[in-house]
Design a protein around this motif. Structure first.
Motif, mmCIF file in Angstrom:
data_model
loop_
_atom_site.group_PDB
_atom_site.id
_atom_site.type_symbol
_atom_site.label_atom_id
_atom_site.label_comp_id
_atom_site.label_asym_id
_atom_site.label_seq_id
_atom_site.Cartn_x
_atom_site.Cartn_y
_atom_site.Cartn_z
ATOM 1 N N TYR A 169 -0.838 5.118 -9.252
ATOM 2 C CA TYR A 169 0.593 5.775 -9.379
ATOM 3 C C TYR A 169 1.273 4.788 -8.515
ATOM 4 N N TYR A 170 2.284 4.213 -8.911
ATOM 5 C CA TYR A 170 3.043 3.408 -7.969
ATOM 6 C C TYR A 170 4.684 3.346 -8.375
ATOM 7 N N HIS A 171 5.340 2.648 -7.620
ATOM 8 C CA HIS A 171 6.699 2.406 -7.646
ATOM 9 C C HIS A 171 6.737 0.843 -7.283
ATOM 10 N N PRO A 172 7.311 0.109 -8.184
ATOM 11 C CA PRO A 172 7.342 -1.360 -8.027
ATOM 12 C C PRO A 172 8.468 -1.660 -6.682
ATOM 13 N N HIS A 173 9.163 -0.896 -6.522
ATOM 14 C CA HIS A 173 10.338 -1.376 -5.619
ATOM 15 C C HIS A 173 10.312 -0.730 -4.444
ATOM 16 N N ARG A 174 9.789 0.806 -3.896
ATOM 17 C CA ARG A 174 9.926 1.221 -2.808
ATOM 18 C C ARG A 174 8.600 2.210 -2.501
ATOM 19 N N TYR B 45 -8.594 0.072 -18.674
ATOM 20 C CA TYR B 45 -7.338 0.574 -18.123
ATOM 21 C C TYR B 45 -6.165 1.023 -18.870
ATOM 22 N N SER B 46 -5.496 1.788 -18.602
ATOM 23 C CA SER B 46 -4.136 2.049 -19.155
ATOM 24 C C SER B 46 -2.962 2.005 -18.216
ATOM 25 N N LEU B 47 -1.886 1.790 -18.760
ATOM 26 C CA LEU B 47 -0.528 1.772 -18.203
ATOM 27 C C LEU B 47 0.308 2.558 -19.106
ATOM 28 N N LEU B 48 0.932 3.773 -18.394
ATOM 29 C CA LEU B 48 1.668 4.609 -19.325
ATOM 30 C C LEU B 48 3.082 4.319 -19.014
ATOM 31 N N PRO B 49 4.009 4.939 -19.711
ATOM 32 C CA PRO B 49 5.242 4.484 -19.758
ATOM 33 C C PRO B 49 6.107 6.075 -18.970
ATOM 34 N N GLY B 50 7.144 5.916 -18.569
ATOM 35 C CA GLY B 50 7.995 7.120 -18.049
ATOM 36 C C GLY B 50 8.811 6.524 -16.844
ATOM 37 N N ASP B 51 9.501 7.324 -16.113
ATOM 38 C CA ASP B 51 9.994 6.919 -14.918
ATOM 39 C C ASP B 51 9.260 6.406 -13.836
ATOM 40 N N PHE B 52 9.390 5.680 -13.176
ATOM 41 C CA PHE B 52 8.554 5.376 -11.845
ATOM 42 C C PHE B 52 9.125 6.228 -10.937
ATOM 43 N N PRO B 53 8.050 6.637 -10.030
ATOM 44 C CA PRO B 53 6.720 6.275 -10.043
ATOM 45 C C PRO B 53 5.849 6.662 -11.155
ATOM 46 N N ARG B 54 4.948 5.779 -11.378
ATOM 47 C CA ARG B 54 4.110 6.385 -12.517
ATOM 48 C C ARG B 54 2.882 5.527 -12.624
ATOM 49 N N GLY B 55 1.922 5.408 -13.825
ATOM 50 C CA GLY B 55 0.731 4.570 -13.473
ATOM 51 C C GLY B 55 -0.173 4.552 -14.709
ATOM 52 N N GLY B 56 -1.412 4.880 -14.205
ATOM 53 C CA GLY B 56 -2.199 5.154 -15.466
ATOM 54 C C GLY B 56 -3.804 5.311 -15.035
ATOM 55 N N ARG B 57 -4.589 5.270 -15.815
ATOM 56 C CA ARG B 57 -6.059 5.348 -15.413
ATOM 57 C C ARG B 57 -6.980 4.344 -15.597
ATOM 58 N N CYS B 58 -7.933 4.019 -14.862
ATOM 59 C CA CYS B 58 -9.310 3.266 -15.202
ATOM 60 C C CYS B 58 -10.456 4.069 -15.582
ATOM 61 N N TYR B 59 -11.240 4.060 -16.634
ATOM 62 C CA TYR B 59 -12.449 4.775 -16.708
ATOM 63 C C TYR B 59 -13.739 3.915 -16.588
ATOM 64 N N VAL B 60 -14.532 3.967 -15.563
ATOM 65 C CA VAL B 60 -15.417 3.270 -15.279
ATOM 66 C C VAL B 60 -16.749 3.905 -15.631
ATOM 67 N N PRO B 61 -17.679 3.336 -16.721
ATOM 68 C CA PRO B 61 -18.875 4.192 -17.087
ATOM 69 C C PRO B 61 -19.632 4.231 -15.882
ATOM 70 N N PRO C 78 0.896 -1.041 0.102
ATOM 71 C CA PRO C 78 -0.076 0.020 0.095
ATOM 72 C C PRO C 78 0.856 1.252 -0.158
ATOM 73 N N ASP C 79 1.750 1.200 0.706
ATOM 74 C CA ASP C 79 2.706 2.597 0.675
ATOM 75 C C ASP C 79 3.554 2.849 -0.592
ATOM 76 N N GLN C 80 3.626 1.863 -1.528
ATOM 77 C CA GLN C 80 4.084 2.125 -2.873
ATOM 78 C C GLN C 80 3.182 2.445 -3.899
ATOM 79 N N ARG C 81 1.834 2.814 -3.549
ATOM 80 C CA ARG C 81 1.226 3.406 -4.544
ATOM 81 C C ARG C 81 -0.032 4.339 -3.915
ATOM 82 N N ALA C 82 -0.534 5.092 -4.963
ATOM 83 C CA ALA C 82 -1.397 6.254 -4.551
ATOM 84 C C ALA C 82 -2.283 6.168 -5.583
ATOM 85 N N LEU C 83 -3.672 6.525 -4.867
ATOM 86 C CA LEU C 83 -4.939 6.343 -5.769
ATOM 87 C C LEU C 83 -5.742 7.542 -5.721
ATOM 88 N N PHE C 84 -6.669 7.722 -6.790
ATOM 89 C CA PHE C 84 -7.388 8.942 -6.618
ATOM 90 C C PHE C 84 -8.722 8.593 -7.703
#
Ligand code: FES
Ligand SMILES: [Fe+2]
Length: 403
Positions: free
Chosen positions: A253-258, A225-241, A137-143
């Motif tokens: 938005y997340y970092h896989p290692h820290r 869902y999308s997963l977008l490239p770039g330096d970590f931390p990064r993420g994407g978005r989900c569009y729920v109708p 949980p501390d490796q990700r942020a949600l909105f």
């Protein structure tokens, strides 16, 4: 298409919307259906049809008490599965209670969100093994926020790498999302590869120094869902109708290692990067159609391409500006739209297959979702060779997972 979406688990709520046992119930509109969610005395989340099975009063006004939601019109009480527990306006000896069921959908708490499955019960799908959902949980942020347009309009922006060079251009490059190479080349070569979970697409740009190619590889995962490239931390978005013309956006938005660092979280919550600032107490963005998204013509002359300050506000402004449900027959698609075309092709095919009784593959294969986006400078000219050479970085096994 709604039937197809009902084959998947979908994010529906932030846990903060149902913070404690017996807290107030909340309205949930999703896939055109009006529901009420509540957290019962033992902490389980129920998702019930909003209208009471007796005579249709809204259960939003209900009392959430002693492991059930009680309709305030005549006191019928339902548990999280929609079983009618009490019917106090019927004779005590009546068995009528056992014949009545409130329509209810299963829910799960997973990856920091509350999910629901609105499909046929005999087909219970797997939860998608998305990295951000499995991470500590501390490796990700949600909105979460609301979008006043159909889900596909938003989703199409996610698979449209060409717009980075324009919509998100800042004249001072240090602010720009994506790296310098996305600014240099506004006409990337795009290639698409169908996958088990949706598609992977690569955008190939000339590099600023002319050495090799800058590849941006994004994923689009079914159904939305999308997963977008770039330096970590990064993420994407989900569009729920919510319905045909409104959408919940869940951003991750997340970092896989820290764990995420304070400045990273502060930037996210600034309202200027991937997430909008919200009107307090709502999921409605503070800059919106009513204030022209804060459009500032002086900023447009001197600071950035749009004159709109926040990166996610730039996206939402332009996607909502198409109207709530754009008539695609008026479009003129070009070479940079191949991923948009591919997403539509896949969704239409799966929806038509479903009408013929052919079930989609992805809902029952949650593990297919464990992929990562990638941005890299490389010598490969064609996407197939690039993807093959970088398969370990596109499907890595080094995520630090929640216990
Ligand atoms: S309408 Fe809900 S108990 Fe009567
Ligand atoms: Fe964008």
């Amino acid at each position: 298409m709604g039937e197809l979406f009902r084959r998947f688990w979908l994010p529906v709520l932030m846990p903060s919307e149902l913070p404690t046992p017996d807290c107030p119930p909340v309205r949930v509109r999703i896939l055109g259906e009006d529901l009420v969610a509540f957290r019962d005395s033992s902490g389980r989340v129920g998702l019930l049809e909003e209208r009471c099975a007796h005579r249709g009063a809204s259960l939003f006004f209900g009392r959430n008490e002693e492991c059930g939601l009680r309709c305030v019109y005549h006191g019928w009480k339902y548990d999280v599965e929609g079983t009618c527990l009490e019917m106090p306006n019927e004779p005590a000896e009546s068995s009528y209670r056992q014949k009545v069921k409130q329509n209810a959908y299963p829910t799960r708490e997973y990856g920091g969100l509350i999910w629901a499955y609105l499909g046929p019960s005999e087909l219970a799908p797997e939860l998608p093994a998305l990295e951000w959902a499995l991470a500590c949980p501390d490796q990700r942020a949600l909105f979460k926020w609301e979008y006043n347009a159909g889900y596909l309009q938003g989703m199409e922006g996610e698979v449209d790498t060409a717009h980075l060079t324009f919509l998100h251009r800042y004249f001072d490059r240090s602010f720009a999302p994506g790296n310098l190479n996305t600014l240099v080349d506004g006409a990337p070569q795009l290639a698409v590869q169908d996958t088990d979970y949706g598609l992977m697409y690569g955008g190939r740009r000339r590099t600023a120094d002319g050495q090799g190619y800058n590849w941006r590889v994004s994923h689009w995962l079914l159904p939305t869902y999308s997963l977008l490239p770039g330096d970590f931390p990064r993420g994407g978005r989900c569009y729920v109708p919510i319905d045909d013309e409104h959408t919940w956006v869940f951003a991750y938005y997340y970092h896989p290692h820290r764990p995420l660092a304070e400045p990273e979280l502060a930037r996210l919550h600034s309202g200027l990067s991937s997430w909008p600032a919200l009107i307090p107490g709502t999921f409605r963005p503070a800059v919106n159609a009513e204030n022209d998204y804060g459009l500032d013509r002086e900023m447009q002359r001197t600071v950035n391409f749009t004159g709109i300050a926040g990166v996610s506000d730039q996206d939402r402004a332009i996607v909502e500006s198409m109207g709530p449900l754009y008539d695609r027959s008026k479009e003129h698609l070009g070479t940079s739209d191949v991923a948009v075309i591919a997403v539509r092709r896949i969704l239409m095919k799966l929806a038509r297959d479903l009408q013929k009784g052919i079930e989609p593959f992805a809902p029952s294969h949650g593990d297919a979702y464990r992929v990562r986006a990638l941005e890299a400078v490389a010598q490969q000219e064609d996407f197939g060779s690039f993807a093959e050479a970088h398969m370990e970085r596109l499907r890595p096994g080094d995520l630090v997972m929640a216990p």
